[in-house]
Design a protein around this motif. Structure first.
Motif, PDB file in Angstrom:
ATOM      1  N   TRP A   7      -5.044   1.616 -10.149  1.00  0.00           N
ATOM      2  CA  TRP A   7      -5.761   1.501  -8.878  1.00  0.00           C
ATOM      3  C   TRP A   7      -5.969   0.020  -8.570  1.00  0.00           C
ATOM      4  CZ3 TRP A   7     -10.199   5.617  -9.794  1.00  0.00           C
ATOM      5  CH2 TRP A   7      -9.615   6.894  -9.873  1.00  0.00           C
ATOM      6  N   LYS A  58      -3.548   3.958  -6.243  1.00  0.00           N
ATOM      7  CA  LYS A  58      -4.550   3.886  -5.183  1.00  0.00           C
ATOM      8  C   LYS A  58      -4.667   2.436  -4.725  1.00  0.00           C
ATOM      9  CE  LYS A  58      -7.799   7.702  -6.062  1.00  0.00           C
ATOM     10  NZ  LYS A  58      -9.224   8.025  -6.307  1.00  0.00           N
ATOM     11  N   THR A 111       1.756   7.259  -6.870  1.00  0.00           N
ATOM     12  CA  THR A 111       0.469   7.863  -7.268  1.00  0.00           C
ATOM     13  C   THR A 111      -0.626   6.831  -7.501  1.00  0.00           C
ATOM     14  OG1 THR A 111       0.802   7.960  -9.692  1.00  0.00           O
ATOM     15  CG2 THR A 111       1.726   9.770  -8.363  1.00  0.00           C
ATOM     16  N   LYS A 168       0.838  -1.208   0.000  1.00  0.00           N
ATOM     17  CA  LYS A 168       0.000   0.000   0.000  1.00  0.00           C
ATOM     18  C   LYS A 168       0.873   1.258   0.000  1.00  0.00           C
ATOM     19  CE  LYS A 168      -4.142   1.829   2.271  1.00  0.00           C
ATOM     20  NZ  LYS A 168      -3.795   3.253   2.244  1.00  0.00           N
ATOM     21  N   THR A 169       1.868   1.283   0.865  1.00  0.00           N
ATOM     22  CA  THR A 169       2.746   2.457   0.954  1.00  0.00           C
ATOM     23  C   THR A 169       3.506   2.681  -0.337  1.00  0.00           C
ATOM     24  OG1 THR A 169       3.011   2.194   3.344  1.00  0.00           O
ATOM     25  CG2 THR A 169       4.681   3.479   2.195  1.00  0.00           C
ATOM     26  N   GLU A 190       1.150   3.651  -3.390  1.00  0.00           N
ATOM     27  CA  GLU A 190       0.603   4.992  -3.230  1.00  0.00           C
ATOM     28  C   GLU A 190       1.681   6.059  -3.371  1.00  0.00           C
ATOM     29  OE1 GLU A 190      -1.543   4.830   0.459  1.00  0.00           O
ATOM     30  OE2 GLU A 190      -3.350   4.010  -0.505  1.00  0.00           O
ATOM     31  N   ASN A 191       2.923   5.720  -3.040  1.00  0.00           N
ATOM     32  CA  ASN A 191       4.028   6.660  -3.269  1.00  0.00           C
ATOM     33  C   ASN A 191       4.256   6.908  -4.759  1.00  0.00           C
ATOM     34  OD1 ASN A 191       4.584   7.116  -0.582  1.00  0.00           O
ATOM     35  ND2 ASN A 191       6.203   5.572  -0.454  1.00  0.00           N
TER      36      ASN A 191
END
Length: 253
Positions: free
Chosen positions: A223, A61, A59, A52-53, A56-57
């Motif tokens: 995403w 989702k 861009t 997740k980290t 998301e880093n």
């Protein structure tokens, strides 16, 4: 050796703490991943936190869904947010149980060998969103590993503007090594996919004047939905057991 090459190699040697460039290859105490990498221990929830980290880093989702119904509802929320008019999806049993768009105005195409490859590629080019299943998600890098088949074309994750990838938490592994071990096992049994895609965030390039551009070579958005509920896929020694590929399977674009 030409002066520029010598100067370049001398600079590299200096950075590495050497007086001058080596004239022969140094001895290697280890071959392959270092011992500390092999001995890493991960808490069961760490790969998901890493994934997740890291994604998301970049861009991306990441939505954590409780079950299939929650995942299906979130996909509809995202499609509404994107104002999607056309979607293409892998002809995948678990995806078909999750994604239901019959009561919407969205045109849904499936990547199926029953249609010509030309028609499928056109459908993918015209789609606003491509939806795929993920064979493995790699927590350490936020990477998606997608294995192709006649019902799982690469174009679905490549040509639409947005790529939505779905997988179960069971399919999440800490590092690339698990995926490579699986592929090595497949090689000995002739079950290797025709194509394997490793996707780490949206397409990006800085080739032109070092200006970062997103979506030049693929989707602008990636995403993902992680389903916490386990599925029906059986595992053996951490590897998924899957049906063998057909003998006449070819590379599907």
């Amino acid at each position: 050796m030409q002066g520029r090459e010598q100067s370049f190699l001398s600079h590299i040697a200096k950075v590495l703490g050497r007086d001058k460039p080596l004239t022969s290859a140094p001895n290697r105490d280890e071959v392959g991943p270092p011992v500390f990498w092999k001995e890493q221990k991960f808490d069961i929830n760490q790969p998901l936190e890493f994934f997740k980290t890291n994604l998301e880093n970049l861009t991306g989702k990441v939505y954590i869904a409780r079950d299939d119904q929650d995942a299906g509802q979130q996909i509809r929320v995202w499609l509404e947010e994107l104002e999607a008019k056309r979607v293409i999806m892998w002809d995948h049993e678990e995806l078909k149980q999750i994604v239901h768009l019959e009561d919407t105005n969205i045109k849904l195409d499936y990547w199926s060998p029953d249609r010509s490859q030309k028609d499928l590629i056109t459908a993918a080019e015209q789609a606003d969103v491509g939806i795929t299943w993920v064979d493995y998600a790699i927590g350490y890098t936020g990477t998606l590993a997608l294995f192709s088949s006649p019902t799982q074309g690469r174009s679905v994750s490549l040509l639409p503007t947005v790529h939505i990838a779905v997988f179960r938490k069971d399919n999440l592994v800490p590092t690339m090594s698990t995926v490579m071990e699986n592929l090595m096992e497949r090689r000995s049994t002739q079950k290797v996919p025709a194509a394997i895609d490793f996707i780490t965030g949206p397409s990006r390039t800085s080739d032109i004047e070092m200006d970062l551009s997103i979506g030049v070579h693929g989707p602008v958005k990636v995403w993902t939905i992680v389903i916490e509920q386990s599925g029906n896929v059986q595992h053996h020694n951490g590897m998924k057991e899957e049906l063998p590929l057909e003998k006449d399977e070819v590379l599907y674009t």
